[in-house]
Design an enzyme around this catalytic site. Structure first.
Site, PDB file in Angstrom:
ATOM      1  N   ASP A  14       1.075  -1.591  -0.333  1.00  0.00           N
ATOM      2  CA  ASP A  14       0.163   0.413  -0.089  1.00  0.00           C
ATOM      3  C   ASP A  14       1.212   1.681   0.044  1.00  0.00           C
ATOM      4  O   ASP A  14       1.663   1.813  -0.156  1.00  0.00           O
ATOM      5  CB  ASP A  14      -0.765   0.124   1.542  1.00  0.00           C
ATOM      6  CG  ASP A  14      -2.510   0.558   0.926  1.00  0.00           C
ATOM      7  OD1 ASP A  14      -2.301   1.543   0.963  1.00  0.00           O
ATOM      8  OD2 ASP A  14      -3.125   0.179   0.610  1.00  0.00           O
ATOM      9  N   PRO A  21       0.997   2.571  18.359  1.00  0.00           N
ATOM     10  CA  PRO A  21       1.305   1.435  19.086  1.00  0.00           C
ATOM     11  C   PRO A  21       0.168   0.424  18.855  1.00  0.00           C
ATOM     12  O   PRO A  21      -0.061  -1.060  19.116  1.00  0.00           O
ATOM     13  CB  PRO A  21       0.044   2.394  20.485  1.00  0.00           C
ATOM     14  CG  PRO A  21      -0.759   3.129  20.165  1.00  0.00           C
ATOM     15  CD  PRO A  21       0.105   3.382  18.628  1.00  0.00           C
ATOM     16  N   ASP A  22      -1.068   0.002  17.561  1.00  0.00           N
ATOM     17  CA  ASP A  22      -1.218  -0.614  17.805  1.00  0.00           C
ATOM     18  C   ASP A  22      -0.692  -1.300  16.098  1.00  0.00           C
ATOM     19  O   ASP A  22      -1.373  -2.963  16.130  1.00  0.00           O
ATOM     20  CB  ASP A  22      -2.946  -0.398  16.826  1.00  0.00           C
ATOM     21  CG  ASP A  22      -4.252  -0.312  18.474  1.00  0.00           C
ATOM     22  OD1 ASP A  22      -3.690  -0.919  18.898  1.00  0.00           O
ATOM     23  OD2 ASP A  22      -5.257   0.352  17.638  1.00  0.00           O
ATOM     24  N   ASP A  62      10.498  -0.860   0.393  1.00  0.00           N
ATOM     25  CA  ASP A  62       9.697   1.335  -0.795  1.00  0.00           C
ATOM     26  C   ASP A  62       9.827   0.462  -1.364  1.00  0.00           C
ATOM     27  O   ASP A  62      11.419   0.694  -2.003  1.00  0.00           O
ATOM     28  CB  ASP A  62      10.411   1.587   0.503  1.00  0.00           C
ATOM     29  CG  ASP A  62       9.968   3.009  -0.076  1.00  0.00           C
ATOM     30  OD1 ASP A  62       8.909   2.668  -1.319  1.00  0.00           O
ATOM     31  OD2 ASP A  62       9.254   3.887   0.463  1.00  0.00           O
ATOM     32  N   HIS A 103      -3.349   5.870   4.078  1.00  0.00           N
ATOM     33  CA  HIS A 103      -3.689   4.930   4.204  1.00  0.00           C
ATOM     34  C   HIS A 103      -3.269   3.873   4.642  1.00  0.00           C
ATOM     35  O   HIS A 103      -4.140   2.778   4.779  1.00  0.00           O
ATOM     36  CB  HIS A 103      -4.194   5.127   2.115  1.00  0.00           C
ATOM     37  CG  HIS A 103      -5.058   3.647   1.725  1.00  0.00           C
ATOM     38  ND1 HIS A 103      -4.761   2.745   1.135  1.00  0.00           N
ATOM     39  CD2 HIS A 103      -6.531   4.168   1.688  1.00  0.00           C
ATOM     40  CE1 HIS A 103      -5.493   1.849   0.757  1.00  0.00           C
ATOM     41  NE2 HIS A 103      -6.304   2.735   0.632  1.00  0.00           N
ATOM     42  N   THR A 158     -10.513  -0.308  21.750  1.00  0.00           N
ATOM     43  CA  THR A 158     -11.813  -1.064  20.739  1.00  0.00           C
ATOM     44  C   THR A 158     -10.386  -2.501  20.046  1.00  0.00           C
ATOM     45  O   THR A 158      -9.419  -1.389  19.189  1.00  0.00           O
ATOM     46  CB  THR A 158     -11.677  -0.152  19.852  1.00  0.00           C
ATOM     47  OG1 THR A 158     -13.230   0.720  20.515  1.00  0.00           O
ATOM     48  CG2 THR A 158     -12.997  -0.530  18.774  1.00  0.00           C
ATOM     49  N   ILE A 205      -9.371  -3.550  16.079  1.00  0.00           N
ATOM     50  CA  ILE A 205      -9.188  -3.466  14.909  1.00  0.00           C
ATOM     51  C   ILE A 205      -9.370  -3.943  13.981  1.00  0.00           C
ATOM     52  O   ILE A 205      -9.266  -4.230  13.680  1.00  0.00           O
ATOM     53  CB  ILE A 205      -8.749  -1.870  15.112  1.00  0.00           C
ATOM     54  CG1 ILE A 205      -7.062  -1.975  15.224  1.00  0.00           C
ATOM     55  CG2 ILE A 205      -9.157  -0.304  15.953  1.00  0.00           C
ATOM     56  CD1 ILE A 205      -6.853  -0.759  14.533  1.00  0.00           C
ATOM     57  N   ASP A 253     -16.288 -19.219 -18.199  1.00  0.00           N
ATOM     58  CA  ASP A 253     -16.252 -18.386 -20.037  1.00  0.00           C
ATOM     59  C   ASP A 253     -16.643 -16.604 -18.846  1.00  0.00           C
ATOM     60  O   ASP A 253     -16.960 -15.727 -19.198  1.00  0.00           O
ATOM     61  CB  ASP A 253     -18.388 -18.781 -20.052  1.00  0.00           C
ATOM     62  CG  ASP A 253     -17.977 -19.935 -21.668  1.00  0.00           C
ATOM     63  OD1 ASP A 253     -16.752 -19.980 -21.415  1.00  0.00           O
ATOM     64  OD2 ASP A 253     -18.761 -20.834 -21.939  1.00  0.00           O
ATOM     65  N   SER A 286     -11.705  -0.237  -0.286  1.00  0.00           N
ATOM     66  CA  SER A 286     -10.126  -0.360   0.373  1.00  0.00           C
ATOM     67  C   SER A 286     -10.232  -1.087   1.414  1.00  0.00           C
ATOM     68  O   SER A 286      -9.526  -1.981   1.981  1.00  0.00           O
ATOM     69  CB  SER A 286      -9.084   0.665   0.083  1.00  0.00           C
ATOM     70  OG  SER A 286      -8.367   1.423  -1.235  1.00  0.00           O
TER      71      SER A 286
END
Length: 921
Positions: free
Chosen positions: A187, A195-196, A204, A218, A234, A236, A365, A395
Site C-alpha cells: 500500500d 501502538p496498534d 519501499d 491509507h 477497541t 480494530i 466463460d 480498500s
C-alpha cells in the site's frame, strides 16, 4: 467455454495461445503513441515448455527457474540492442520491466523476442475513491470527531467490522488470532510507531525509505484493519497476532490520492511470495483488466499465497484489477447494517470480452466480481500519529478478508492451499435473508463468516463433557479443563454451574491429554483421541483431596460404635445436600471419609441402630487437607429406674444406678435417684438387654433385667432390701419365761418393719435399712406396752432384751380364822401350766398387790404364814388391766403336830417353788 459464477479453480494454464509474429495485438494500444523513453512491461508466454504458472502448489524456486528460462532470449536482446535497458525481472509474473528509447529502437523489436506474449505500458496504479470523496477515502481524522462513532464500534470492545465477520467468535472459540500466519500489505506504507501496529518486515518499492514510512494515511489504516490491536480500547484488527510485511508501492501521494506503478505492485507481490506470505492484501488497482496481474496472481497462488484485492469503488457494473482477476479473491464493501455500499464495484465478467486471449483456458466463460464482501463503509482503524480515523471503500474491506485468511491459516494444523481457503471462505459466506441465493454482483457469494470458514477449512472438533465429583457424582463448577495436543497446542476453559465444559475449534484427528483441576480436588488427566469434524464427549470425575477421620463413641458406655453410618454432606447451610461422602468403618468406632474436597465446610452426620442421630459442622481446610472429629451418640431408648424399699414400698432417694450390657460393659448413670426414687438415662435401643444395678446406703444391692427397643421408654422397677436386722428377746417379768404372741414393729424414715417370732420369745425384724434411728414398739395382750429406740451404730444386727410386765393385778388379802389380818404371810402365784412365782409377803394389814399378765388365765394364789396351814385360792380368768381380789383364810396348825414342823414344811414348799421358777428363766 462454460460460464460459471462460483469459486471453481482451474487446474492448469490453458492452451489459448498468444498471437505470434508481429501481430500488433501483442502490443498494448496504450503504447501506440509512445514517444521518447518509456517503461514497458514485457510479458512472456505461459504453458508449454516455458510454463511458469500453475494452480498446483509449486515451489517458488521452480517457478523462478521456469521464468528465468523464458526470459533468457530477452536478456540477450537487451544486452545487444542500443536503446534497451532491463530494469527488473519478475518471476512471479514471468515478465520484465524494460526501458525503451523509442527514438532508437522500435517496440516491435521487443515483441519479436522469442516467447514474448505481450508488451504494455507500466501503467499507473491508484487508490480509487468512492464517488464524492475528496481525499483518500477519509471521512474522519479521529474517532472522537465522528457523530456516529459508537455505531461504528468505537467505545465497544470490537469494531462493527470484526463483529460482522464473526471474528471475536474465532478468537474466543478457537483461540486463533493469526499467530503463525503472515500478511503482506502492499500500500502507501505504514506508520510502524503506531501502538496498534508491529511491522515485522519493511520494503519501499518506489520511495526508497529504509525505515517504515506511510506516504499517506491509507496504508496505516489498511494495516490496522488486518493486524491492528486494541490500544484505543477497541479491537480494530482481524488477526492481531499475525506477522506483518509492509510494502510501500504507492508513494506519489497528494490531496487527490496516491499513485504507483504496475511494476512496483508486481515487485511487491514477488517480495511477499518470496517471504512465504500466506496472504497479500492489495487495496489498490486500476479500473478495467490489467493482464500483467494474471500470471502474478496465479503464480502467487501456485506458491501458496492468496491474493486479495479490492473490487473497486466505481459502483455496480465496474471492477478493478487485480481484484477482478479470477484467481484473486475480489472484495466488495458492506456497511454496518450488512448492506452493500453504493460505491462498491461489481459485475459479471465476460472472460473473452474482458481478457481475450490473455485469459487462461481453465477460466470459466464468465464469473462474478466481487468474490465476497466485507465491512468497508466508515471503517474505524489506525492512522499515523498514534491516532484513529474512519475511511470507506473496498480498500477497507480488503484487509478484513486478508485478516480472515490469516486466521484460517494460523488456526489450522497444516498449511492450507489457496484453493481450500477460497472454497472455505466462499462456501460459508452469508447474505441477508432477503437477498437471493447464489453469487451476484453486489454481494458475490456473501459476507465472509470467519468462524464458519475456519470450521470448513480445518479438521476441527468440539470436545465437551462434564466434570463430576468421583464420590457424589455431582457437577463440579469452576473446574479448569485443559487440552494439550501432541504438538504442544493448548486449549483451556472452565466448567459452568452444571459442571459442563465445551472446547470448540479443537484440531481433530489427534490424541489429547485432557487435564482437569479444581479447588479442593486432586488434579487428574486422561488421554482421548478426538476425531475431526465431530463432537467428542470426555466426562471426567475428580476426587477430593481432603480426608475426615471420625471417632464415634457411645455417649453412655464410652466405647466405640461399630456398624454405624457416617458421612459428610454438602457445605453446611447450603440448603441442598448435593450428595454425601460416606465413611469406611475401620473398626473400634473409627471411621475414615476419603476423597472429600478441601477448603469447604460440611455437615458431618452419624447414625447407628439404637442411637439418636447426630450432626455438626466440620471444616476441611485447604492447607491441612485432613481433620479429625469425635462424636458421641446417645442411645435412642430411655431407661427409667424406679427404686423402692421392698418392705415398705417407700421410694429410695440418693441411690446410685449402674447399667450393664450383655457384653459386660457398664456405665454409672449421672446423678442419683430423686425423692420419688426415680432416675432416667438414655440407653441404646434395638432390643438390647440391660442389667440395672442399684446401690443405696443401708440396703443390699438391687438388680433388675430389662430389654430396651429403639425409641421406647422402658421401666426398671427395683425393690431394695434393707441390710440390717433387730433381734428382740421378750421376757415375762413375773414368770421369767419368753413372751409369745407379741407384736413387734420398728418404725424408721422409710416406714415400719414388722418382726417375726422365732419361738420362746425371740423376735426378728429383718430387711431393715441399716441407717437412721428406729422406734420399736412391743405390744402383747395382757402385758403393758413397751417402746424403745434402736439404731445401727456398729454392725448390721442388733440384739435387745425386753422384759414385759403383766397389766393385771391380784389384790390378795390373808387373815386367820378369826378374821385377823396376817402380816408377813408369804404369797406365791401359780399359772395353770404349773409355773409360779414368789409374789412377796403381806403387809401389816395382811394385804399384797400382785401384778400378773392379764391374758384371761386363772391363777392359783398360795399363802403361807408361821403357825398356819397353807392356804390356796384359784381365781377366775383374769383379763387385761383387771384387778382381781383374792382372799385367803389360814387355819392354825393342828395341836397334835409340832408347830415348827408345820411351819417348816410350808417354808420348804415355797423355797422349792421359787427354785423351780428361777430354773425356768
Amino acid at each position: 467455454m462454460e460460464s460459471v459464477t462460483d469459486d471453481e479453480s482451474p487446474t492448469s494454464v490453458g492452451s489459448n495461445p498468444s498471437p505470434t509474429g508481429t501481430d500488433p495485438t501483442r502490443i498494448d494500444p496504450g503504447l501506440e503513441d509512445a514517444d521518447g523513453v518509456v517503461d514497458v512491461i514485457v510479458r512472456f508466454e505461459t504453458g508449454g515448455d516455458g510454463e511458469a504458472a500453475t494452480n498446483e502448489a509449486t515451489d517458488a524456486s521452480a517457478l523462478q527457474t521456469a521464468s528465468n528460462q523464458s526470459q533468457t532470449s530477452l536478456e540477450h536482446v537487451v544486452e545487444t540492442t542500443d536503446g534497451l535497458a532491463l530494469e527488473a525481472q519478475f518471476w512471479v509474473a514471468n515478465a520484465a520491466l524494460v526501458t525503451v528509447d523509442t527514438d532508437r529502437v522500435e517496440l516491435g523489436r521487443l515483441a519479436d523476442v522469442d516467447g514474448v506474449a505481450e508488451l504494455h505500458a507500466d501503467d499507473d496504479v491508484t487508490l480509487s475513491r468512492p464517488a464524492g470523496e475528496s481525499t483518500d477515502e477519509t471521512t474522519a481524522a479521529a474517532a472522537t470527531t465522528s457523530p456516529t462513532a459508537s455505531a461504528a464500534g468505537v467505545g465497544s470492545a470490537n469494531t462493527y467490522g470484526l463483529e460482522q465477520l464473526s471474528v471475536p467468535t474465532v478468537w474466543d472459540r478457537y483461540d486463533a488470532r493469526g499467530e503463525g500466519a503472515t500478511i503482506a500489505v502492499l500500500d502507501t506504507g505504514v506508520d510502524a510507531t503506531h501502538p496498534d501496529l508491529t511491522v515485522d518486515e519493511w520494503r519501499d518499492f518506489a520511495g526508497g525509505s529504509t525505515t517504515p514510512t506511510d506516504y499517506s494515511a491509507h496504508g496505516t489504516h489498511v494495516a490496522g484493519s488486518a493486524v491492528g490491536g486494541d490500544s484505543s480500547g477497541t479491537h480494530i484488527g482481524v488477526a492481531p497476532e499475525a506477522r506483518l510485511l509492509a510494502g510501500a508501492v504507492l508513494t506519489d501521494c497528494n490531496d487527490e490520492g496516491c499513485v504507483g506503478s504496475t511494476s512496483d505492485v508486481i515487485a511487491g507481490i514477488e517480495w511477499a511470495v518470496d517471504r512465504d506470505a500466506d496472504v497479500i492484501s492489495l487495496s489498490l488497482g486500476s479500473d478495467g483488466y490489467s493482464s500483467t496481474y494474471v500470471d502474478a496472481v496465479r503464480n502467487a497462488k501456485a506458491s501458496g499465497t492468496v491474493v486479495v484485492g479490492g473490487a473497486g469503488n466505481s459502483g455496480e457494473g465496474t471492477s478493478a484489477s487485480p481484484g477482478n482477476v479470477y484467481d484473486a479473491i475480489g472484495v466488495g464493501a458492506t456497511d454496518e447494517y450488512e448492506r452493500v455500499a453504493g460505491f462498491s464495484g461489481g459485475e459479471v465478467v465476460d472472460t473473452d470480452d474482458a481478457w481475450g486471449w490473455r485469459a487462461p483456458a481453465a477460466w470459466p466463460d464468465s464469473y462474478v466480481v466481487p468474490t465476497v464482501v466485507a465491512p468497508g463503509d466508515r471503517v474505524y482503524s489506525s492512522v499515523p500519529g498514534d491516532e484513529y480515523g474512519y475511511k470507506r471503500g473496498t480498500s477497507m474491506a480488503t484487509p478484513h478478508v486478508a485478516g480472515v485468511i490469516a486466521l484460517l491459516q494460523g488456526a489450522t494444523d497444516r498449511t492450507l492451499e489457496p484453493a481450500e481457503i477460497r472454497e472455505a471462505v466462499t462456501e460459508t459466506a452469508t447474505k441477508p435473508a432477503h437477498e437471493p441465493d447464489g453469487a451476484d454482483t453486489r454481494y458475490g457469494h456473501g459476507i465472509v463468516d470467519a468462524a464458519a470458514a475456519l470450521e470448513a477449512a480445518g479438521s476441527f472438533a468440539t470436545v465437551e463433557g462434564t466434570v463430576t465429583d468421583a464420590v457424589t457424582d455431582t457437577p463440579v463448577a469452576g473446574a479448569t479443563v485443559t487440552l494439550e495436543g501432541d504438538d504442544g497446542s493448548l486449549a483451556e476453559t472452565t466448567t459452568d454451574s452444571d459442571g459442563r465444559y465445551e472446547l470448540e475449534g479443537v484440531t481433530g484427528d489427534r490424541e489429547y491429554e485432557i487435564a482437569v483441576s479444581a479447588t479442593g480436588y486432586e488434579s487428574t488427566a486422561k488421554t482421548a483421541f478426538v476425531p475431526g469434524d465431530e463432537r467428542t464427549t470426555v466426562d471426567t470425575s475428580v476426587a477430593g483431596d481432603g480426608e475426615v477421620e471420625v471417632v464415634l463413641e457411645d455417649a453412655q458406655f464410652g466405647d466405640g460404635i461399630e456398624s454405624a453410618s457416617v458421612e459428610v454432606g454438602a457445605a453446611a447451610g447450603s440448603g441442598d445436600r448435593k450428595g454425601a461422602y460416606p465413611a469406611s468403618d475401620d473398626g473400634n468406632g473409627v471411621y475414615t471419609i476419603e476423597d472429600v474436597p478441601s477448603d469447604r465446610t460440611y455437615t458431618l452426620a452419624a447414625s447407628a441402630t439404637g442411637y439418636v442421630d447426630d450432626q455438626r459442622e466440620v471444616a476441611v481446610k485447604g492447607d491441612a487437607k485432613s481433620t479429625s472429629e469425635q462424636l458421641e451418640l446417645s442411645g435412642d431408648a430411655t431407661l427409667e429406674a424406679t427404686v423402692a424399699d421392698s418392705v415398705t414400698g417407700a421410694p429410695i432417694e440418693n441411690a446410685t444406678v449402674t447399667v450393664e450390657r450383655a457384653d459386660g460393659s457398664t456405665f454409672v448413670v449421672d446423678g442419683s435417684t430423686g425423692a420419688d426414687g426415680g432416675l432416667e438415662t438414655p440407653v441404646p435401643g434395638a432390643g438390647a438387654e440391660y442389667t440395672v444395678t442399684v446401690d443405696a446406703a443401708g440396703y443390699e444391692t438391687g438388680e433388675e433385667v430389662v430389654t430396651a427397643s429403639s425409641g421406647e421408654t422402658v421401666d426398671a422397677d427395683v425393690s431394695m432390701v434393707g441390710d440390717g436386722e433387730f433381734v428382740l428377746e421378750l421376757e415375762d417379768a413375773q414368770f421369767g419365761d419368753g413372751v409369745t404372741d407379741a407384736t413387734v414393729e420398728a418404725a424408721g424414715e422409710r416406714g415400719t418393719y414388722a418382726a417375726t417370732h422365732d419361738g420362746e420369745g425371740t423376735y426378728r425384724v429383718e430387711q431393715v435399712p441399716s441407717r437412721g434411728a428406729y422406734d420399736v414398739d412391743v405390744t402383747v395382750a395382757g402385758y403393758a406396752d413397751e417402746s424403745l429406740s434402736m439404731g445401727f451404730d456398729d454392725g448390721l444386727a442388733v440384739d435387745e432384751r425386753v422384759v414385759l410386765s403383766g397389766d393385771a393385778t391380784l389384790s390378795v388379802a390373808v387373815d386367820d380364822e378369826d378374821g385377823d389380818a396376817l402380816a408377813d404371810a408369804s404369797v406365791a402365784v401359780e399359772r395353770e401350766d404349773g409355773d409360779s412365782f414368789d409374789a412377796g409377803t403381806t403387809a401389816s394389814d395382811g394385804t399384797l398387790e400382785v401384778v400378773v399378765p392379764g391374758t384371761g388365765a386363772a391363777y392359783t394364789v398360795v399363802a403361807d404364814a408361821d403357825g398356819y396351814e397353807s392356804g390356796t385360792e384359784t381365781t377366775e380368768s383374769v383379763g387385761s388391766e383387771e384387778t382381781t381380789s383374792v382372799a385367803l383364810t389360814l387355819s392354825a396348825v393342828d395341836d397334835g403336830l409340832p408347830a415348827v414342823g408345820v411351819v417348816g414344811t410350808v417354808v420348804a414348799l415355797f423355797v422349792a417353788l421359787a427354785l423351780v421358777a428361777r430354773a425356768r428363766r
